[in-house]
Design a protein around this motif. Sequence first.
Motif, PDB file in Angstrom:
ATOM      1  N   VAL A  12       0.895  -1.310  -0.230  1.00  0.00           N
ATOM      2  CA  VAL A  12       0.392   0.316  -0.295  1.00  0.00           C
ATOM      3  C   VAL A  12       1.103   1.498   0.132  1.00  0.00           C
ATOM      4  O   VAL A  12       1.687   1.158   0.561  1.00  0.00           O
ATOM      5  CB  VAL A  12      -1.577  -0.123   1.552  1.00  0.00           C
ATOM      6  CG1 VAL A  12      -1.726   1.085   1.393  1.00  0.00           C
ATOM      7  CG2 VAL A  12      -1.781  -0.862   1.058  1.00  0.00           C
ATOM      8  N   SER A  13       0.064   2.095  -0.933  1.00  0.00           N
ATOM      9  CA  SER A  13       1.296   3.690  -0.640  1.00  0.00           C
ATOM     10  C   SER A  13       0.696   4.445   0.538  1.00  0.00           C
ATOM     11  O   SER A  13      -0.909   4.340   0.361  1.00  0.00           O
ATOM     12  CB  SER A  13       0.855   4.144  -2.305  1.00  0.00           C
ATOM     13  OG  SER A  13       1.336   5.641  -2.330  1.00  0.00           O
ATOM     14  N   LYS A  19      -3.935   0.809  -2.789  1.00  0.00           N
ATOM     15  CA  LYS A  19      -3.254  -0.890  -2.623  1.00  0.00           C
ATOM     16  C   LYS A  19      -2.998  -1.263  -3.937  1.00  0.00           C
ATOM     17  O   LYS A  19      -3.334  -1.314  -5.731  1.00  0.00           O
ATOM     18  CB  LYS A  19      -4.822  -1.499  -2.639  1.00  0.00           C
ATOM     19  CG  LYS A  19      -3.786  -2.894  -2.493  1.00  0.00           C
ATOM     20  CD  LYS A  19      -4.817  -4.071  -1.649  1.00  0.00           C
ATOM     21  CE  LYS A  19      -4.787  -5.648  -2.068  1.00  0.00           C
ATOM     22  NZ  LYS A  19      -5.356  -6.385  -2.229  1.00  0.00           N
ATOM     23  N   LEU A  20      -1.570  -1.511  -3.842  1.00  0.00           N
ATOM     24  CA  LEU A  20      -0.591  -1.613  -5.336  1.00  0.00           C
ATOM     25  C   LEU A  20      -0.744  -3.550  -5.803  1.00  0.00           C
ATOM     26  O   LEU A  20      -0.400  -3.551  -6.895  1.00  0.00           O
ATOM     27  CB  LEU A  20       0.613  -1.010  -5.215  1.00  0.00           C
ATOM     28  CG  LEU A  20       0.957  -0.056  -4.678  1.00  0.00           C
ATOM     29  CD1 LEU A  20       2.153  -0.116  -4.547  1.00  0.00           C
ATOM     30  CD2 LEU A  20       0.314   1.023  -5.978  1.00  0.00           C
ATOM     31  N   GLY A  21      -0.303  -3.661  -5.090  1.00  0.00           N
ATOM     32  CA  GLY A  21      -1.016  -5.455  -4.638  1.00  0.00           C
ATOM     33  C   GLY A  21      -0.231  -6.105  -3.838  1.00  0.00           C
ATOM     34  O   GLY A  21      -0.372  -5.506  -3.021  1.00  0.00           O
ATOM     35  N   MET A  22       0.123  -7.201  -4.868  1.00  0.00           N
ATOM     36  CA  MET A  22       0.784  -8.665  -3.498  1.00  0.00           C
ATOM     37  C   MET A  22       2.064  -8.430  -4.158  1.00  0.00           C
ATOM     38  O   MET A  22       2.882  -8.062  -5.816  1.00  0.00           O
ATOM     39  CB  MET A  22       0.258  -9.559  -3.774  1.00  0.00           C
ATOM     40  CG  MET A  22      -0.774  -9.296  -2.598  1.00  0.00           C
ATOM     41  SD  MET A  22      -2.322 -10.563  -2.509  1.00  0.00           S
ATOM     42  CE  MET A  22      -1.282 -11.389  -0.798  1.00  0.00           C
ATOM     43  N   VAL A  40       6.087  -5.782  -7.429  1.00  0.00           N
ATOM     44  CA  VAL A  40       4.609  -6.433  -7.879  1.00  0.00           C
ATOM     45  C   VAL A  40       3.939  -5.770  -8.958  1.00  0.00           C
ATOM     46  O   VAL A  40       4.328  -4.478  -9.821  1.00  0.00           O
ATOM     47  CB  VAL A  40       4.061  -4.691  -6.326  1.00  0.00           C
ATOM     48  CG1 VAL A  40       2.170  -5.441  -6.940  1.00  0.00           C
ATOM     49  CG2 VAL A  40       4.544  -4.154  -5.019  1.00  0.00           C
ATOM     50  N   PRO A  41       3.128  -6.875  -9.688  1.00  0.00           N
ATOM     51  CA  PRO A  41       2.900  -7.267 -10.887  1.00  0.00           C
ATOM     52  C   PRO A  41       1.872  -6.104 -11.337  1.00  0.00           C
ATOM     53  O   PRO A  41       1.028  -5.503  -9.561  1.00  0.00           O
ATOM     54  CB  PRO A  41       2.245  -8.885 -11.194  1.00  0.00           C
ATOM     55  CG  PRO A  41       3.232  -9.600  -9.885  1.00  0.00           C
ATOM     56  CD  PRO A  41       3.423  -8.156  -8.954  1.00  0.00           C
ATOM     57  N   GLY A  48       1.019 -13.493 -13.018  1.00  0.00           N
ATOM     58  CA  GLY A  48       2.043 -12.422 -13.066  1.00  0.00           C
ATOM     59  C   GLY A  48       2.940 -12.544 -14.638  1.00  0.00           C
ATOM     60  O   GLY A  48       3.994 -11.962 -14.712  1.00  0.00           O
ATOM     61  N   MET A  49       1.759 -13.953 -15.753  1.00  0.00           N
ATOM     62  CA  MET A  49       2.440 -13.964 -16.795  1.00  0.00           C
ATOM     63  C   MET A  49       1.416 -12.705 -17.895  1.00  0.00           C
ATOM     64  O   MET A  49       2.773 -12.324 -18.529  1.00  0.00           O
ATOM     65  CB  MET A  49       2.473 -14.924 -16.764  1.00  0.00           C
ATOM     66  CG  MET A  49       3.398 -15.488 -15.847  1.00  0.00           C
ATOM     67  SD  MET A  49       3.269 -17.644 -15.514  1.00  0.00           S
ATOM     68  CE  MET A  49       3.350 -18.209 -17.063  1.00  0.00           C
TER      69      MET A  49
END
Length: 96
Positions: A12-13, A19-22, A40-41, A48-49
């Motif tokens: 989290v910024s 929330k940016l992700g995991m 963080v993808p 993630g691909m």
Amino acid sequence: MKVSELQTKDVVSVTDGRKLGMIGDLDIDLENGMIRAIIVPSSGRFFGMFGGGQDFVIPWNQIIKIGSDVVLVELGQSNNHSSYLPSKIDGSSGGY
């Protein structure tokens, strides 16, 4: 802390509360045994691909706090796109 434990935390910024992700991956300086950045993808990616968008590459020195379920980060002022690219990743520590 294990890498697998880091990957279960939300990033989290603190600048805007977004929330940016995991955490999907780490940029590790193998020579010195230090983590240089977390990756963080982008939210549009599948496992993630597949998908578009750039990943968030967040230098270790921009991590404010690692809590039990969240990682708080402070993105640089130049981050007005969907990613942050550190100015230097070339084998030297670059200050992080």
